[in-house]
Motif scaffolding. Sequence first.
Motif, PDB file in Angstrom:
ATOM      1  N   PHE A  52       0.828  -1.206   0.000  1.00 53.52           N
ATOM      2  CA  PHE A  52       0.000   0.000   0.000  1.00 53.52           C
ATOM      3  C   PHE A  52       0.862   1.256   0.000  1.00 53.52           C
ATOM      4  CE2 PHE A  52      -2.895  -3.179   1.900  1.00 53.52           C
ATOM      5  CZ  PHE A  52      -3.882  -3.113   0.930  1.00 53.52           C
ATOM      6  N   CYS A  53       0.436   2.204  -0.808  1.00 51.70           N
ATOM      7  CA  CYS A  53       1.146   3.474  -0.970  1.00 51.70           C
ATOM      8  C   CYS A  53       0.143   4.598  -0.730  1.00 51.70           C
ATOM      9  CB  CYS A  53       1.686   3.530  -2.400  1.00 51.70           C
ATOM     10  SG  CYS A  53       2.486   5.077  -2.814  1.00 51.70           S
ATOM     11  N   ASP A  54       0.600   5.692  -0.154  1.00 55.74           N
ATOM     12  CA  ASP A  54      -0.333   6.781   0.167  1.00 55.74           C
ATOM     13  C   ASP A  54      -0.805   7.481  -1.115  1.00 55.74           C
ATOM     14  OD1 ASP A  54      -1.930   8.174   1.875  1.00 55.74           O
ATOM     15  OD2 ASP A  54      -0.320   9.306   2.854  1.00 55.74           O
ATOM     16  N   ILE A  55      -1.842   8.292  -0.949  1.00 56.37           N
ATOM     17  CA  ILE A  55      -2.480   8.944  -2.100  1.00 56.37           C
ATOM     18  C   ILE A  55      -2.173  10.439  -2.115  1.00 56.37           C
ATOM     19  CG2 ILE A  55      -4.318   7.245  -2.291  1.00 56.37           C
ATOM     20  CD1 ILE A  55      -6.174   9.182  -0.763  1.00 56.37           C
ATOM     21  N   LEU A  89     -10.538   1.987   4.671  1.00 51.56           N
ATOM     22  CA  LEU A  89      -9.389   1.767   3.788  1.00 51.56           C
ATOM     23  C   LEU A  89      -9.106   0.271   3.682  1.00 51.56           C
ATOM     24  CD1 LEU A  89      -6.649   4.348   4.893  1.00 51.56           C
ATOM     25  CD2 LEU A  89      -8.192   4.485   2.918  1.00 51.56           C
ATOM     26  N   CYS A  90      -8.723  -0.167   2.494  1.00 48.24           N
ATOM     27  CA  CYS A  90      -8.405  -1.604   2.304  1.00 48.24           C
ATOM     28  C   CYS A  90      -7.287  -2.054   3.239  1.00 48.24           C
ATOM     29  CB  CYS A  90      -7.982  -1.864   0.862  1.00 48.24           C
ATOM     30  SG  CYS A  90      -9.271  -1.519  -0.328  1.00 48.24           S
ATOM     31  N   SER A  91      -6.368  -1.144   3.555  1.00 48.94           N
ATOM     32  CA  SER A  91      -5.221  -1.502   4.409  1.00 48.94           C
ATOM     33  C   SER A  91      -5.656  -1.840   5.837  1.00 48.94           C
ATOM     34  CB  SER A  91      -4.214  -0.343   4.428  1.00 48.94           C
ATOM     35  OG  SER A  91      -4.912   0.872   4.662  1.00 48.94           O
ATOM     36  N   THR A  92      -6.915  -1.541   6.181  1.00 52.71           N
ATOM     37  CA  THR A  92      -7.386  -1.860   7.538  1.00 52.71           C
ATOM     38  C   THR A  92      -8.159  -3.182   7.587  1.00 52.71           C
ATOM     39  OG1 THR A  92      -9.490  -0.682   7.300  1.00 52.71           O
ATOM     40  CG2 THR A  92      -7.604   0.618   8.061  1.00 52.71           C
ATOM     41  N   PRO A 122      -1.073   2.808   9.393  1.00 50.50           N
ATOM     42  CA  PRO A 122      -1.631   4.146   9.159  1.00 50.50           C
ATOM     43  C   PRO A 122      -0.545   5.222   9.138  1.00 50.50           C
ATOM     44  CG  PRO A 122      -2.906   2.977  10.829  1.00 50.50           C
ATOM     45  CD  PRO A 122      -1.714   2.120  10.523  1.00 50.50           C
ATOM     46  N   ALA A 123       0.559   4.980   9.868  1.00 51.24           N
ATOM     47  CA  ALA A 123       1.639   5.972   9.888  1.00 51.24           C
ATOM     48  C   ALA A 123       2.237   6.170   8.496  1.00 51.24           C
ATOM     49  CB  ALA A 123       2.720   5.528  10.864  1.00 51.24           C
ATOM     50  N   HIS A 124       2.140   5.123   7.624  1.00 55.82           N
ATOM     51  CA  HIS A 124       2.665   5.242   6.255  1.00 55.82           C
ATOM     52  C   HIS A 124       1.618   5.811   5.309  1.00 55.82           C
ATOM     53  CE1 HIS A 124       6.317   3.160   7.142  1.00 55.82           C
ATOM     54  NE2 HIS A 124       5.676   2.083   7.558  1.00 55.82           N
ATOM     55  N   LEU A 125       0.393   5.932   5.795  1.00 57.40           N
ATOM     56  CA  LEU A 125      -0.715   6.310   4.891  1.00 57.40           C
ATOM     57  C   LEU A 125      -1.491   7.495   5.476  1.00 57.40           C
ATOM     58  CD1 LEU A 125      -1.942   2.606   4.406  1.00 57.40           C
ATOM     59  CD2 LEU A 125      -0.554   3.925   2.778  1.00 57.40           C
ATOM     60  N   ALA A 140      -4.353   9.114   3.072  1.00 61.64           N
ATOM     61  CA  ALA A 140      -5.507   8.228   2.873  1.00 61.64           C
ATOM     62  C   ALA A 140      -6.294   8.079   4.169  1.00 61.64           C
ATOM     63  CB  ALA A 140      -5.041   6.866   2.371  1.00 61.64           C
ATOM     64  N   THR A 141      -5.582   8.001   5.293  1.00 64.38           N
ATOM     65  CA  THR A 141      -6.237   7.823   6.595  1.00 64.38           C
ATOM     66  C   THR A 141      -7.123   9.024   6.933  1.00 64.38           C
ATOM     67  OG1 THR A 141      -4.409   6.429   7.308  1.00 64.38           O
ATOM     68  CG2 THR A 141      -5.764   7.369   9.054  1.00 64.38           C
ATOM     69  N   ARG A 142      -6.672  10.236   6.526  1.00 69.44           N
ATOM     70  CA  ARG A 142      -7.493  11.429   6.786  1.00 69.44           C
ATOM     71  C   ARG A 142      -8.655  11.515   5.782  1.00 69.44           C
ATOM     72  NH1 ARG A 142      -4.088  15.409   5.602  1.00 69.44           N
ATOM     73  NH2 ARG A 142      -5.183  16.116   3.742  1.00 69.44           N
TER      74      ARG A 142
END
Length: 377
Positions: free
Chosen positions: A104-107, A321-324, A336-339, A342-344
């Motif tokens: 997963f990569c941030d947006i 988010l799919c990462s969750t 979430p620290a890497h994203l 997207a998390t916001r």
Amino acid sequence: MIRPFDEPIYVTRPLLPPLDALQGRLAEVWSSRWLTNAGEQHERLGAAIGRYLDVPQVSLFNNGTIALLVALRALGIRGGVITTPFTFPATPHAISWSGARPVFCDIDPVRLTLDPARVEALITRDTSCILAVHVYGIPCDVNALQDIADRHGLKVLYDAAHAFGTKIGGVGIGNFGDASMFSFHATKLFHSAEGGALTCRSASLRKTFDDLKNFGILSQEEVSGIGINGKMNELQAALGLAVLECVPAELERRRAVIARYRERLEGIRGLTVVSEPGGVESSCQYFVVRIDPVSFGCSRDTVFDRLKHYNVFARKYFHPLCSTYDAYRDLPSASPAHLPVATRVVQEVLCLPLYGTLPLPAVDAVCDMIRHIQTHG
Ligand SMILES: Cc1ncc(COP(=O)(O)O)c(C=O)c1O
């Protein structure tokens, strides 16, 4: 005093062609006695989609998820696939089903698509592909992603499920990267109840898609790759042809709905409309706003819940988010620290009702409700 709607207002309604237009085509299917396996309706729809999307190669599928699986296999994807967490579950699940691993990569904070500035740091020797999503039909930064992929020898696959008809500088969105997947699910502007397509520029890659969606069968005597059943049948294709004829009028009506929302939501503190960058022709698939809880005065979730009391069923696409998800949350890239973006963003987005038959006074009423929620909670 705001009155709730008498009938529920959903986020979308499927585009239904006149029944006659479908019946004529079904009569042709009946007289041909050919129900699936690249029949007449299928061939006609494939050609019509190619013209509409302005792409040289199209392969139709029974749904978009199987199309993604076939694209990943045809491109020989293994190991790590850099992708966005801000998407529908099908995107990372297709990667996992194909035996690869989502990374997963941030947006980007404005486009909400994969942030090219964050992609490069995630590339390792194990990375084979970037699977980017034109989320809500907003195009990814295709030039920046291609540049990164070229420098690192990676494939680029686009999930264009929401981007039917999107154009960048007049170029059809299905022409970018190695291949693009479109979904023709009933909730999509253009649909065949269930269905999908892969587009690409290479005729040989398209041939591989065609073979793999038919179990890898090359002839009665020969089966090559490990294929699957991804074929679109004649009933789906007949519906698709009838729906395609209705798309230009539907688009015109959706543009009027979008213009009305923009006009009526203008100036609401803490509410911004998610928009395409300049030079982009929109797919008009979603109308999305972002609600900043601090300046708006309450959260997106509060607006979502209050709208339900007024019989308006907005959607929080693509929350969570799919990462969750259970399947992914332990991946190092899912932290979430890497994203942070997207998390916001996933806490702020809200898709408002958008479909051609939504009356403009109903749009006005939804906007009044949002203003009322802001001032009265
Ligand atoms: C971003 C995205 N990717 C993939 C899919 C899966 O497509 P389908 O439902 O046609 O399998 C969808 C949903 O429909 C989607 O929204």
